[in-house]
Design a protein around this motif. Structure first.
Motif, PDB file in Angstrom:
ATOM      1  N   ASP B 222      40.145  41.654  32.888  1.00  0.00           N
ATOM      2  CA  ASP B 222      41.463  42.217  33.210  1.00  0.00           C
ATOM      3  C   ASP B 222      42.495  41.507  32.339  1.00  0.00           C
ATOM      4  OD1 ASP B 222      43.873  42.941  34.194  1.00  0.00           O
ATOM      5  OD2 ASP B 222      43.504  42.283  36.260  1.00  0.00           O
ATOM      6  N   CYS B 223      42.862  42.133  31.228  1.00  0.00           N
ATOM      7  CA  CYS B 223      43.647  41.379  30.248  1.00  0.00           C
ATOM      8  C   CYS B 223      45.140  41.371  30.563  1.00  0.00           C
ATOM      9  CB  CYS B 223      43.392  41.886  28.847  1.00  0.00           C
ATOM     10  SG  CYS B 223      43.868  43.576  28.653  1.00  0.00           S
ATOM     11  N   LEU B 224      45.533  41.983  31.679  1.00  0.00           N
ATOM     12  CA  LEU B 224      46.952  41.911  32.031  1.00  0.00           C
ATOM     13  C   LEU B 224      47.220  40.883  33.125  1.00  0.00           C
ATOM     14  CD1 LEU B 224      48.137  45.620  31.784  1.00  0.00           C
ATOM     15  CD2 LEU B 224      48.708  43.720  30.276  1.00  0.00           C
ATOM     16  N   SER B 225      46.187  40.278  33.649  1.00  0.00           N
ATOM     17  CA  SER B 225      46.421  39.260  34.675  1.00  0.00           C
ATOM     18  C   SER B 225      46.841  37.954  33.996  1.00  0.00           C
ATOM     19  CB  SER B 225      45.180  39.048  35.530  1.00  0.00           C
ATOM     20  OG  SER B 225      44.119  38.608  34.719  1.00  0.00           O
ATOM     21  N   ARG B 232      40.383  36.791  34.563  1.00  0.00           N
ATOM     22  CA  ARG B 232      39.483  37.177  35.659  1.00  0.00           C
ATOM     23  C   ARG B 232      38.657  38.383  35.207  1.00  0.00           C
ATOM     24  NH1 ARG B 232      43.246  40.099  40.330  1.00  0.00           N
ATOM     25  NH2 ARG B 232      43.977  41.793  38.989  1.00  0.00           N
ATOM     26  N   SER B 233      37.429  38.427  35.636  1.00  0.00           N
ATOM     27  CA  SER B 233      36.502  39.411  35.067  1.00  0.00           C
ATOM     28  C   SER B 233      35.493  39.907  36.083  1.00  0.00           C
ATOM     29  CB  SER B 233      35.696  38.797  33.920  1.00  0.00           C
ATOM     30  OG  SER B 233      36.514  38.231  32.959  1.00  0.00           O
ATOM     31  N   LEU B 234      34.839  40.976  35.665  1.00  0.00           N
ATOM     32  CA  LEU B 234      33.630  41.430  36.350  1.00  0.00           C
ATOM     33  C   LEU B 234      32.490  41.256  35.367  1.00  0.00           C
ATOM     34  CD1 LEU B 234      34.670  44.826  37.937  1.00  0.00           C
ATOM     35  CD2 LEU B 234      33.864  42.794  39.161  1.00  0.00           C
ATOM     36  N   LEU B 235      31.521  40.443  35.729  1.00  0.00           N
ATOM     37  CA  LEU B 235      30.372  40.243  34.837  1.00  0.00           C
ATOM     38  C   LEU B 235      29.250  41.156  35.313  1.00  0.00           C
ATOM     39  CD1 LEU B 235      29.160  38.249  32.571  1.00  0.00           C
ATOM     40  CD2 LEU B 235      28.015  37.201  34.522  1.00  0.00           C
ATOM     41  N   MET B 236      28.675  41.880  34.381  1.00  0.00           N
ATOM     42  CA  MET B 236      27.576  42.771  34.737  1.00  0.00           C
ATOM     43  C   MET B 236      26.306  42.346  34.003  1.00  0.00           C
ATOM     44  SD  MET B 236      30.102  45.443  35.737  1.00  0.00           S
ATOM     45  CE  MET B 236      30.778  45.897  34.247  1.00  0.00           C
ATOM     46  N   LEU B 237      25.226  42.182  34.768  1.00  0.00           N
ATOM     47  CA  LEU B 237      23.938  41.814  34.177  1.00  0.00           C
ATOM     48  C   LEU B 237      22.959  42.955  34.414  1.00  0.00           C
ATOM     49  CD1 LEU B 237      23.569  38.228  35.672  1.00  0.00           C
ATOM     50  CD2 LEU B 237      24.664  38.885  33.521  1.00  0.00           C
ATOM     51  N   ASN B 274      43.425  48.696  35.643  1.00  0.00           N
ATOM     52  CA  ASN B 274      42.740  47.404  35.617  1.00  0.00           C
ATOM     53  C   ASN B 274      42.697  46.756  37.005  1.00  0.00           C
ATOM     54  OD1 ASN B 274      42.088  45.953  32.697  1.00  0.00           O
ATOM     55  ND2 ASN B 274      43.383  47.762  32.563  1.00  0.00           N
ATOM     56  N   THR B 275      43.821  46.828  37.717  1.00  0.00           N
ATOM     57  CA  THR B 275      43.858  46.232  39.048  1.00  0.00           C
ATOM     58  C   THR B 275      42.895  46.964  39.986  1.00  0.00           C
ATOM     59  OG1 THR B 275      46.140  45.648  38.658  1.00  0.00           O
ATOM     60  CG2 THR B 275      45.405  45.570  40.941  1.00  0.00           C
ATOM     61  N   LYS B 341      52.608  42.121  26.769  1.00  0.00           N
ATOM     62  CA  LYS B 341      52.593  43.262  27.696  1.00  0.00           C
ATOM     63  C   LYS B 341      51.894  44.481  27.088  1.00  0.00           C
ATOM     64  CE  LYS B 341      55.080  41.494  31.093  1.00  0.00           C
ATOM     65  NZ  LYS B 341      56.354  40.881  30.881  1.00  0.00           N
ATOM     66  N   ARG B 342      51.092  44.256  26.080  1.00  0.00           N
ATOM     67  CA  ARG B 342      50.301  45.364  25.533  1.00  0.00           C
ATOM     68  C   ARG B 342      48.986  45.383  26.266  1.00  0.00           C
ATOM     69  NH1 ARG B 342      51.916  46.949  20.475  1.00  0.00           N
ATOM     70  NH2 ARG B 342      53.537  45.615  19.664  1.00  0.00           N
ATOM     71  N   GLY B 343      48.823  46.386  27.097  1.00  0.00           N
ATOM     72  CA  GLY B 343      47.561  46.441  27.818  1.00  0.00           C
ATOM     73  C   GLY B 343      46.475  46.996  26.934  1.00  0.00           C
ATOM     74  N   SER B 344      45.277  46.613  27.238  1.00  0.00           N
ATOM     75  CA  SER B 344      44.141  47.294  26.645  1.00  0.00           C
ATOM     76  C   SER B 344      43.413  47.929  27.809  1.00  0.00           C
ATOM     77  CB  SER B 344      43.234  46.305  25.937  1.00  0.00           C
ATOM     78  OG  SER B 344      41.992  46.919  25.679  1.00  0.00           O
ATOM     79  N   PHE B 345      43.171  49.220  27.700  1.00  0.00           N
ATOM     80  CA  PHE B 345      42.547  49.950  28.785  1.00  0.00           C
ATOM     81  C   PHE B 345      41.205  49.308  29.101  1.00  0.00           C
ATOM     82  CE2 PHE B 345      40.911  53.994  30.625  1.00  0.00           C
ATOM     83  CZ  PHE B 345      41.883  54.089  31.604  1.00  0.00           C
ATOM     84  N   LEU B 346      40.512  48.957  28.045  1.00  0.00           N
ATOM     85  CA  LEU B 346      39.221  48.324  28.211  1.00  0.00           C
ATOM     86  C   LEU B 346      39.240  47.037  27.433  1.00  0.00           C
ATOM     87  CD1 LEU B 346      36.667  51.194  27.787  1.00  0.00           C
ATOM     88  CD2 LEU B 346      37.050  49.778  29.798  1.00  0.00           C
TER      89      LEU B 346
END
Ligand SMILES: Cc1cc2nc3c(=O)[nH]c(=O)nc-3n(C[C@H](O)[C@H](O)[C@H](O)COP(=O)(O)OP(=O)(O)OC[C@H]3O[C@@H](n4cnc5c(N)ncnc54)[C@H](O)[C@@H]3O)c2cc1C
Ligand SMILES: NC(=O)c1ccc[n+]([C@@H]2O[C@H](COP(=O)([O-])OP(=O)(O)OC[C@H]3O[C@@H](n4cnc5c(N)ncnc54)[C@H](OP(=O)(O)O)[C@@H]3O)[C@@H](O)[C@H]2O)c1
Lengths: 245, 443
Positions: B222-225, B232-237, B274-275, B341-346
């Motif tokens: 989440d690059c806007l936090s 903060r992230s979601l890690l996927m394995l 993102n939120t 304040k430039r968000g990246s969607f992904l």
């Protein structure tokens, strides 16, 4: 498992159709004149799941070889479930007008060769009492136009021949399918500017496989050509002759 | 050969270039064209092009040679899994045929709409880079059309320099015609996925360390936090499942038919997304089984999603930082992004394993982050700021995503560029194969 013979197997439309049958695990025998391309298509069909794909050389304008090549094909395949004939060439109409020999050669490639092959194949299929003969003609055979009437005449001759053959073979359990594509983006039409009416050979191949399954008699492909040609066939000749088509 | 001249761009729709598109019908057609154009004193710049999924100007030139008709399979060995196929075969087609028979790609990028040739030329990586390296590391032989049309083969042991220059070489050594590589056996088309939520960047990197033996791993960040939530992230394995059917993907029906107004993706919509995405996953640890399609190719479900960014286009900024610089460097960059304040969607974070010896290959051991930015008047000066941070920490940018880095940045961060140039020169490739990107980077 289907036993399938394809004549003019290096045609872009035939090749896409071959891929679909290969994926179904068919047994394929491919005929054509370019052995390098035939080998490429055979290897490809084998990887895609063909039970077996193999090829024989045939130049369709070598009429004398037809009977012996087809005999070899019958021996290799055994029962024929489907024969697809796809070879053809798009003549330069101007050149045909200038030179009788050019016109005759184009008629041979697009009609006489196919009729020779069909004459032999029809007897074989009649004897086995089973199977489908599918031949690619063209919407151009529906009406003569100044832009390509040599091609149109050849394809039209084929369509009439196929009608008669269908009529003859119906009671024998053999089905005859006439495939009439519209504009298709293939090497044959590489020099034409493309527009919204153009289809790709994959789409044509999909419709061919379906039409064989459903035992259709005439397939206009893509479907909208049925309606376009209905209109074109119904323009009165006294108007049509003044049009630049 | 069929030719058309039209405006063409990469996946980011920036930059645009008036291009003649060659669509040769066979290998022979390619050779003949090259033999002819290399004999001219003044021929247009030429580069190979696959499915145009590179984001910037890598597959752009005055002439592009499209590989769409190079779509044959040559041979498959069902004992070893070794496949030989033409360079224009796409990963999507390949999976459709081989998944039902129990085989999968050894390495796959985040879209299946790439060609074998494009995957080799960009030396693409997937979520398993830390264990299985780049796609090209699974390639045992290449067939290449050189500048003069001559066709040669090369491998890690035969003409090894040409092989190392071609893998990751962005089409600049020749046109890849076919390749031999090994597929991996699978028992199911499904992936066992585990996901973990992290509260900040340090936790995210620690999770990567902790799970470095997982086959597939990736984090969405989440690059806007900001503040103590920064990173903060979601890690996927993921691991290939052992049960579930061997069913290939279906073709998607959703499409973005036109360029959308650029306003659609703005700071607020991105922040909301993102939120929501972060909080959608309520537990800190979850487990599920899902098909390979949503696991590897979440965006392939919507065709032409790149049009969501509007007609000015977008760029993907993907960099790698060496492991030692990880936390500090990444923190600086994430702070700069959050402040702008430039968000990246992904925003996708991954841990890379060891680098390979291909001269222009991107991955090096460390962390890579990929961010999508809509192009506007001030974006590029902002990205130059990020470039300086990346260079400070000894990192580099991914060529296949790049549309704007400077020659100096490139040459500083790809130390083997000169060796690459020498090999290119040795094979006469520098006279013929040039893209907008290679010209910008001084290659
Ligand atoms: C949604 C999305 C997700 C992605 N995820 C990842 C990822 O996870 N990991 C990753 O590594 N990449 C990723 N990419 C980038 C993509 O994998 C690469 O850009 C890939 O090279 C695209 O392949 P293509 O066939 O479209 O090639 P193109 O974009 O057409 O060309 C890319 C480069 O390859 C060269 N090339 C293409 N074909 C040949 C050939 N036959 N011979 C010689 N050179 C050739 C071109 O000249 C050009 O330099 C992603 C892209 C998208 C759009
Ligand atoms: N494309 C269209 O718009 C369109 C429209 C309507 C109908 N059709 C018909 O569709 C069929 C397939 O054509 P296509 O579009 O797929 O074009 P194509 O790829 O150019 O195929 C034409 C094929 O005919 C073969 N052929 C020509 N002369 C031959 C000969 N003497 N002996 C053996 N083979 C010969 C060619 O063989 P080589 O590979 O050896 O040259 C080639 O495989 C043709 O019957 C065509 O008339 C096409």
């Amino acid at each position: 498992m289907k036993n399938i013979l394809v004549i003019g197997a290096t045609s872009a439309i035939a090749e896409q159709t071959i891929r679909l049958y290969a994926q179904q695990g068919s047994n394929l025998l491919l005929l054509g004149r370019d052995e390098e391309k035939l080998q490429l298509i055979c290897n490809d069909a084998n990887v895609r799941g063909a039970h077996e794909a193999d090829f024989l050389r045939l130049d369709v304008n070598d009429f004398d070889s037809h009977a012996s090549v087809l005999e070899k094909a019958y021996t290799k395949l055994g029962r024929l479930d489907l024969v697809l004939i796809a070879h053809g060439s798009l003549p330069n109409q101007q050149a045909c007008q200038q030179q009788v020999s050019t016109t005759l050669r184009e008629l041979n490639t697009n009609a006489v060769s196919t009729i020779s092959l069909l004459t032999l194949l029809a007897n074989q299929m009649e004897q086995q009492g089973w199977g489908t003969l599918a031949v690619i003609t063209s919407v151009a055979g529906d009406r003569g136009r100044q832009a390509n009437y040599v091609y149109g005449a050849a394809k039209g001759m084929l369509s009439i021949f196929l009608q008669g053959l269908r009529n003859r073979l119906y009671p024998k359990g053999v089905h005859v399918l006439d495939i009439k594509p519209g504009f298709v983006d293939t090497p044959m039409t590489a020099d034409f500017p493309k527009g919204p009416l153009w289809a790709n050979p994959q789409a044509i191949a999909n419709s061919i496989v379906k039409a064989v399954e459903r035992k259709r008699n005439t397939l206009y492909t893509p479907f909208f050509w049925r309606w376009i040609m209905l209109i074109i066939r119904n323009i009165p000749e006294f108007i049509f002759k003044k049009m630049k088509l | 050969m069929n030719t058309r001249k039209s405006m063409l761009s990469g996946w980011g729709q920036y930059p645009q270039q008036l291009t003649e598109r060659l669509t040769p019908h066979s290998k022979r057609g390619i050779s003949e064209h090259l033999a002819h154009s290399s004999s001219l004193d003044d021929s247009p710049s030429l580069i190979a092009r696959g499915l145009g999924r590179s984001y910037g100007d890598s597959a752009l030139a005055e002439q592009v040679m499209q590989t769409e008709h190079l779509n044959h399979y040559m041979a498959f060995n069902a004992d070893s899994g070794e496949l030989e196929c033409a360079a224009g075969v796409s990963f999507a087609e390949l999976l459709a045929i081989f998944v039902p028979r129990g085989w999968f790609l050894p390495v796959t990028p985040g879209t299946k709409f790439v060609t074998v040739g494009g995957a080799i030329a960009s030396d693409v990586h997937g979520k398993n880079h830390h264990v299985h390296g780049c796609f090209s590391q699974h390639v045992t032989q290449l067939t290449l059309a050189l500048a003069n049309g001559e066709v040669v083969t090369c491998s890690p042991d035969d003409k090894a320099q040409l092989f190392r220059a071609t893998c990751g070489g962005m089409g600049l050594t020749g046109v890849i015609l076919q390749a031999r590589f090994k597929l991996i056996p699978i028992e199911s088309a499904y992936i066992q996925q585990r996901s973990y939520k992290s509260a900040n960047l340090a936790e995210t990197l620690a999770l990567f360390e902790e799970h470095d033996s997982a086959t597939y791993s990736v984090a969405w960040i989440d690059c806007l936090s900001t503040g103590d939530k920064l990173g903060r992230s979601l890690l996927m394995l993921g691991e290939h499942a052992t049960d579930g059917e061997l069913q290939a993907h279906r073709d998607s029906k959703l499409n973005v038919p036109l360029n959308m107004p650029g306003l659609l993706l703005n700071r607020y919509s991105i922040q909301a997304f993102n939120t929501l995405y972060y909080h959608k996953h309520t537990q800190t640890h979850a487990q599920s089984s899902l098909h390979y399609e949503p696991f590897f190719y979440p965006l392939d479900g919507i065709r032409n999603w790149n049009r969501l960014y509007g007609k000015n286009g977008f760029t993907q900024y993907q960099f790698v930082l060496p492991k030692s610089a990880g936390l500090e460097g990444m923190t600086r960059i994430l702070k700069a992004i959050a402040e702008s304040k430039r968000g990246s969607f992904l925003a996708v974070l991954k841990a890379f394993g060891e680098a390979n010896d291909h001269y222009l290959s991107f991955p090096t051991e460390g962390y890579t982050l990929a961010l999508d930015f809509k192009i506007d008047a001030t974006l590029f000066s902002f990205l130059e700021k990020l470039d300086r941070i990346v260079l400070d920490y000894g990192g580099r940018l991914y060529l296949t995503k790049d549309a704007r880095m400077s020659e100096a940045t490139f040459k500083q961060s790809y130390p083997q560029w000169q060796t690459f140039q020498e090999v290119r020169h040795q094979y006469g490739a520098d006279r013929v194969f040039n893209s907008l990107q290679s010209q910008r980077l001084g290659l």
